[in-house]
Design a protein around this motif. Structure first.
Motif, short mmCIF file in Angstrom:
data_model
loop_
_atom_site.label_atom_id
_atom_site.label_comp_id
_atom_site.label_asym_id
_atom_site.label_seq_id
_atom_site.Cartn_x
_atom_site.Cartn_y
_atom_site.Cartn_z
N CYS A 192 25.86 28.25 -2.43
CA CYS A 192 26.05 27.50 -3.57
C CYS A 192 27.37 27.56 -4.22
N CYS B 251 25.98 27.71 -8.20
CA CYS B 251 25.32 28.95 -8.32
C CYS B 251 26.40 30.18 -8.47
N HIS C 56 18.76 26.64 -9.19
CA HIS C 56 19.21 25.73 -8.24
C HIS C 56 18.24 24.63 -8.02
N HIS D 25 23.99 21.00 -5.93
CA HIS D 25 23.64 21.66 -6.95
C HIS D 25 23.40 20.71 -8.24
ZN ZN Z 1 23.14 26.20 -6.46
#
Ligand code: ZN
Ligand code: AMP
Length: 113
Positions: free
Chosen positions: A3, A6, A45, A96
């Motif tokens: 991600c 993230c 997340h 996200h």
């Molecule tokens: Zn994420």
């Protein structure tokens, strides 16, 4: 998990940090659509608005508190817009949860009718 946001939160991908607290991280959008264009993301997340529930939604109120603080710091007293695109029809490209803070110029209508 692969991600992008993230990785930005963890510092694995560089970003221009604007704000950070226990719950959220905020950084400049790489492709700004206005003089101020900042993304606010929860540190946890969460894929999108659709994934919010009783156990994770407190982060959203914390994010809105942060948005109010940063909007004041950026002197957006004349107005600004907060957007969270959710899913394909809205054009979400990063899965996200994030809130765009956009301002610094008159923004026009929100979307085509
Ligand atoms: Zn994420
Ligand atoms: P959305 O289309 O609502 O999912 O928004 C994703 C946003 O992330 C877009 O406005 C992109 O310009 C922005 N973005 C993508 N990659 C990066 C990055 N590495 N750093 C900052 N912003 C990014």
């Amino acid at each position: 998990m692969d991600c992008l946001f993230c990785k930005i939160i963890k510092g694995e991908i560089p970003s221009k940090k604007v704000y950070e607290d226990e719950y959220c991280y905020a950084f400049e959008d790489i492709a700004p659509v206005a003089p101020v264009h900042i993304l606010f993301v929860p540190k946890e997340h969460i894929a999108s608005v659709s994934e919010l529930n009783d156990s994770n939604s407190a982060a959203v109120s914390k994010i809105y508190e942060a948005i109010a603080k940063v909007a004041a710091e950026k002197e957006l007293g004349n107005g600004y817009r907060v957007i969270s695109n959710c899913g394909p029809d809205a054009g979400q490209t990063v899965f996200h949860l994030h809130f765009h803070l956009i301002g610094g110029k008159p923004l026009g209508l929100m979307c085509d009718k």
